[in-house]
Design a protein around this motif. Structure first.
Motif, PDB file in Angstrom:
ATOM      1  N   SER A 175     -15.536  -9.050 -27.468  1.00 58.33           N
ATOM      2  CA  SER A 175     -14.584  -9.184 -28.576  1.00 58.33           C
ATOM      3  C   SER A 175     -14.783 -10.509 -29.314  1.00 58.33           C
ATOM      4  N   CYS A 176     -14.965 -11.607 -28.563  1.00 60.81           N
ATOM      5  CA  CYS A 176     -15.072 -12.931 -29.191  1.00 60.81           C
ATOM      6  C   CYS A 176     -16.396 -13.099 -29.934  1.00 60.81           C
ATOM      7  N   GLY A 177     -17.507 -12.711 -29.287  1.00 64.48           N
ATOM      8  CA  GLY A 177     -18.802 -12.826 -29.946  1.00 64.48           C
ATOM      9  C   GLY A 177     -18.873 -11.991 -31.210  1.00 64.48           C
ATOM     10  N   SER A 178     -18.278 -10.789 -31.168  1.00 67.19           N
ATOM     11  CA  SER A 178     -18.290  -9.914 -32.339  1.00 67.19           C
ATOM     12  C   SER A 178     -17.362 -10.441 -33.430  1.00 67.19           C
ATOM     13  N   ALA A 179     -16.189 -10.962 -33.040  1.00 72.32           N
ATOM     14  CA  ALA A 179     -15.232 -11.494 -34.022  1.00 72.32           C
ATOM     15  C   ALA A 179     -15.821 -12.686 -34.754  1.00 72.32           C
ATOM     16  N   ALA A 180     -16.503 -13.579 -34.004  1.00 71.69           N
ATOM     17  CA  ALA A 180     -17.121 -14.742 -34.644  1.00 71.69           C
ATOM     18  C   ALA A 180     -18.276 -14.317 -35.544  1.00 71.69           C
ATOM     19  N   TYR A 181     -19.015 -13.292 -35.148  1.00 74.78           N
ATOM     20  CA  TYR A 181     -20.163 -12.830 -35.927  1.00 74.78           C
ATOM     21  C   TYR A 181     -19.722 -12.148 -37.221  1.00 74.78           C
ATOM     22  N   HIS A 182     -18.722 -11.242 -37.117  1.00 75.91           N
ATOM     23  CA  HIS A 182     -18.285 -10.470 -38.282  1.00 75.91           C
ATOM     24  C   HIS A 182     -17.214 -11.195 -39.099  1.00 75.91           C
ATOM     25  N   GLY A 183     -16.539 -12.199 -38.494  1.00 73.15           N
ATOM     26  CA  GLY A 183     -15.478 -12.902 -39.205  1.00 73.15           C
ATOM     27  C   GLY A 183     -14.229 -12.065 -39.381  1.00 73.15           C
ATOM     28  N   ARG A 184     -13.895 -11.230 -38.395  1.00 64.79           N
ATOM     29  CA  ARG A 184     -12.673 -10.414 -38.455  1.00 64.79           C
ATOM     30  C   ARG A 184     -12.183 -10.134 -37.037  1.00 64.79           C
ATOM     31  N   GLN A 185     -10.943  -9.649 -36.959  1.00 67.60           N
ATOM     32  CA  GLN A 185     -10.362  -9.344 -35.654  1.00 67.60           C
ATOM     33  C   GLN A 185     -11.124  -8.210 -34.966  1.00 67.60           C
ATOM     34  N   ILE A 186     -11.283  -8.367 -33.666  1.00 66.57           N
ATOM     35  CA  ILE A 186     -11.886  -7.311 -32.849  1.00 66.57           C
ATOM     36  C   ILE A 186     -10.934  -7.029 -31.693  1.00 66.57           C
ATOM     37  N   VAL A 187     -10.476  -5.785 -31.590  1.00 69.40           N
ATOM     38  CA  VAL A 187      -9.553  -5.377 -30.522  1.00 69.40           C
ATOM     39  C   VAL A 187     -10.280  -4.401 -29.614  1.00 69.40           C
ATOM     40  N   ALA A 188     -10.414  -4.791 -28.364  1.00 72.79           N
ATOM     41  CA  ALA A 188     -10.939  -3.884 -27.340  1.00 72.79           C
ATOM     42  C   ALA A 188      -9.754  -3.455 -26.486  1.00 72.79           C
ATOM     43  N   SER A 189      -9.148  -2.320 -26.854  1.00 71.60           N
ATOM     44  CA  SER A 189      -7.933  -1.884 -26.144  1.00 71.60           C
ATOM     45  C   SER A 189      -8.225  -1.501 -24.705  1.00 71.60           C
ATOM     46  N   ASP A 190      -9.472  -1.127 -24.419  1.00 78.29           N
ATOM     47  CA  ASP A 190      -9.861  -0.805 -23.045  1.00 78.29           C
ATOM     48  C   ASP A 190     -11.300  -1.272 -22.844  1.00 78.29           C
TER      49      ASP A 190
END
Length: 815
Positions: A334-349
């Motif tokens: 979630s963190c690596g993807s959020a920093a890369y894309h510049g948006r929230q990433i929610v991994a609900s599971d």
């Protein structure tokens, strides 16, 4: 933040408002404005007083003033006018809001309509509770219209009736609640306190109030304020308890968020370390977002695109260490993807999310099942890091969670950017300090009106003061060389007029050593209009010593050049000396013959003796001129008649010029103004130019060897001397090289004559140049200012930087 808090409190069922510490109302929620019919602008300040019943207003204002003075919680009842003009009775509950240091920052108030409740309490004396249908009808006619949760309990604490809001909150039916205890819905951590308060109320029979978390149908706990009122029969026996429960979760969350924000901002403002600030942010979120187990802040290194741990107070240690320093990417958790894309990433599971392939096993083994990561942006829109929340069960963020995280990521951005600015500032200060040390240049600030001085470490080192000392003007003056104190006071006088400063002075240190300083300062007005100076002070002692050493070397070189010229003038000097010596011998012989006759010719002998003395003086003058020209002595500054100096050089060199078949024609201007300089040095230049002109024509046999030496006054208050020859001329491409040391066009030449001559002329603030004639030959000229002009004061040909004379805008001194 205020807009976000406004949206939160607008959703509350009561009438909510806030006031500044001095009592001025600064916010009213939407329900308050809709109920009273007043806009926020009309009600803020003292406008709200128009909504209070005129008979109740004096008491309300009096109690409001008393609570402002005491800083304590207040409850009071008063009638509040509705938008249609009707007055209803309200309970005003006012609480102070303080920051982490206990300082009052705001007042919060909630107004609750108790008109119907009052009427119901008056009707309690009727015996409606004895018949269940009448009891339920009476209860519902009142309680179902109240926005909060209302519960009717028997003295044993069992639920008898609830209003429809309770049924909706618990998602249950009256039959399922029949006989249950209200304590069953209380959060386990709050139950001991609630039970203690309930037992105390049963024993005393008095109303009571408490706040606790109640479980909603979906399992979420929310904060409620519970107020319990006893219902007694005519004989005073306890028959029922009324419980009014008001949802204050949003208000508590908003208050907690506001207090937390203020604490974090205070930490940032006071320079608390970044890890400590970010850790407190994480703990604040963990307290407010109860549906999530823990959270972390990762910081992005823009150089390598890796995320590093910034704060993770509750994250399992093994997990935090394992992910520290991983590289971001499009599908890196979630963190690596959020920093890369510049948006929230929610991994609900996490167990099924494809972005968690690389870290899935690591997260699951540490009991982490869901992760929600939000990028942290700088003001320029650059990703600085991520804020992540973890849950131990599959989860997604709620609207309240989103509000909290949006605010704390903003605070995290402020803290990170402040830390980056401070790091850059510390790095710049370190570079500046190193540069100042290398260049022996310090900086200083001076507030003229208050005599406040701010010195850099290098400035303290130059003045040899301890940096822990508070520097005063007197301490600075104590270090100034006694001969330069008057100069320094003149600089201070100019500074009080707001003039810029640029001057040199010396320090006399306690050890007896002397330092030469060059000081430059510019004055400006601060926002309060005070005159302050920012300046630099450079230790130029080594430069001055180097200049003196270089000047001494140049002086030695000039002396060598003069001595070299002596060889070229041997024949001329011999002729100049032989003539008076021959006259002395002839006159002495004649005198002896006149005295030997009988009778002696006394008058003739006396005349020949006078001629002998004349020729002796003439020989002495020749020797004096030679000694002054070729002796090694210090530079002296005097008023010089350039024409007279030129005639002396011509007289000294005339025989040599005639021997070389050179025809010299002087064209000396009449009424030529004097110049200020060193007579010997100027004559050395003239002699060098004359001999060079003669040498340039040594191979000329097809035309007369003419040399013209002329003087004149230029239009810019300068005096010019030019030597024009009819020799071979100069190569235009090599003109500048002629004045370089050791460059020569003559066989056997040393190449120092013109170099030394240029140094001499430049020390007189003039210039020396050469130009090709229209016909054969070249012209060498120099131009210097007419007197009286201050010559650069040196003891050699070492040229110090020329300074403008001191005036109201520029103060200078060359030590």
């Amino acid at each position: 933040m205020k807009n976000k808090l406004s949206r939160v409190v607008d959703a509350l069922p009561g009438l909510v408002w806030t006031a500044l510490p001095d009592g001025r109302i600064d916010f009213l929620n939407k329900r308050w404005c809709e109920y009273t019919g007043l806009s926020a602008d009309e009600a803020c300040g003292q406008g709200w007083e128009t909504a209070i019943h005129p008979e109740d207003l004096p008491e309300v204002l009096d109690r409001w003033r008393s609570v402002l003075a005491s800083g304590k919680t207040l409850e009071m009842a008063a009638r509040l006018r509705r938008f249609d003009g009707a007055y209803r009775l309200f309970l005003f509950r006012i609480c102070p809001l303080v920051d982490a240091s206990g300082q009052l920052v705001r007042w919060c108030g909630v107004d609750t309509d108790i008109e119907d409740r009052l009427q119901s309490e008056e009707a309690m004396h009727a015996r409606w509770w004895l018949w269940p249908p009448a009891r339920e009808h009476h209860f519902r006619s009142i309680a179902d219209d109240i926005p909060g949760l209302v519960v009717l309990m028997n003295p044993a604490g069992e639920i008898e009736l609830v209003n429809r809001q309770v049924l909706k909150y618990l998602d249950t039916t009256p039959e399922e609640l029949k006989g249950c205890s209200i304590i069953d819905t209380v959060q386990p951590d709050d139950r001991p306190d609630v039970l203690a308060r309930w037992r105390e109320a049963l024993d005393s029979g008095r109303p009571y109030e408490f706040e606790a978390r109640l479980r909603r149908a979906d399992g979420v706990y929310r904060w409620f304020q519970t107020r319990a009122f006893p219902l007694r029969d005519a004989e005073g026996r306890m028959v029922y308890w009324y419980l009014l429960q008001t949802d204050v979760d949003d208000l508590r969350r908003a208050e907690a968020l506001l207090a937390g924000e203020m604490r974090i901002l205070e930490m940032i403002a006071t320079g608390e370390s970044l890890p400590t600030t970010l850790t407190d942010l994480c703990l604040l979120v963990e307290k407010l977002c109860t549906g999530w187990a823990c959270c972390s802040i990762l910081l992005l290194d823009p150089e390598n695109g890796k995320l590093w741990n910034g704060a993770s107070p509750s994250i399992p240690k093994g997990y935090a260490e394992a992910i520290d320093g991983f590289e971001i990417g499009p599908n890196v958790g979630s963190c690596g993807s959020a920093a890369y894309h510049g948006r929230q990433i929610v991994a609900s599971d996490i167990a099924t999310d494809p972005r968690w392939t690389a870290f899935r096993d690591l997260a699951l083994v540490h009991g982490l099942r869901a992760c929600w990561s939000t990028p942290i942006f700088s003001q320029q829109g650059l990703v600085r890091g991520t804020f992540a929340l973890y849950a131990r069960e599959p989860s997604t963020p709620t609207r309240d969670d989103q509000v909290v995280v949006a605010q704390v990521t903003h605070l995290a951005s402020i803290a990170i950017e402040r830390n980056r600015v401070e790091e850059n500032l510390r790095r710049s200060e370190a570079y500046l300090s190193e540069a100042q040390g290398l260049s022996s240049t310090g900086s200083f600030g001076w507030v003229v009106s208050t005599d406040e001085h701010f010195l850099s470490d290098e400035t303290f080192r130059i003045f040899e003061y301890d940096p822990s000392n508070k520097v005063t003007l007197q301490m600075i003056l104590d270090r100034i060389h006694p001969q330069d104190v008057a100069l320094t006071w003149r600089a201070i006088a100019l500074a009080t007029e707001g003039k810029n400063l640029d001057y040199e002075c010396r320090l006399l240190l306690p050890s007896g050593s002397v330092k030469n300083l060059h000081i430059v300062a510019h004055g400006n007005r601060d926002p309060d209009g005070r005159l302050e100076y920012i300046g630099a002070v450079q230790d130029v002692t080594r430069t001055r010593l180097s200049d003196e050493a270089l000047g001494k070397a140049r002086s030695e070189l000039a002396h060598v050049a003069r001595v070299t010229s002596l060889g070229a003038l041997t024949a001329s000097i011999a002729h100049e000396v032989n003539q008076p010596l021959s006259g002395i011998i002839t006159n002495a012989s004649t005198c002896l013959r006149m005295l030997a006759v009988d009778p002696p010719n006394i008058d003739g002998a006396r005349e020949t003796a006078r001629r002998t003395i004349r020729d002796g003086n003439r020989a002495s003058d020749v020797i004096t001129r030679l000694r002054s020209l070729f002796a090694k002595k210090d530079v002296t500054t005097e008023s010089v008649d350039l024409n007279e100096a030129t005639r002396e050089v011509i007289a000294l060199s005339l025989s040599e010029l005639q021997r070389s078949r050179v025809i010299l024609r002087p064209e000396l201007a009449e009424d030529l103004p004097p110049v200020t300089g060193d007579r010997v040095q100027l004559q050395q230049v003239i002699l060098n130019l004359l001999l060079n002109a003669s040498d340039s024509m040594s191979g000329v046999n097809d035309r007369p060897r003419h040399v013209v030496i002329r003087t004149r006054q230029d239009d810019d208050d300068r005096v010019r001397l030019a030597v024009e020859d009819a020799g071979v001329g100069v190569d235009p491409d090599c003109v500048d090289k002629l004045f370089e040391a050791f460059y020569t066009t003559k066989n056997g030449g040393m190449g120092i004559g013109l170099s030394v001559s240029r140094s001499i002329i430049e020390s007189h603030h003039g210039r020396l140049w050469a130009a090709q004639n229209d016909g054969p030959g070249a012209t060498f000229s120099f131009s210097i200012p007419r007197g009286p002009v201050r010559m650069t004061k040196v003891k050699s040909l070492g040229i110090l930087r020329a300074r403008a004379p001191m005036d109201a805008a520029h103060i200078m001194r060359t030590p």
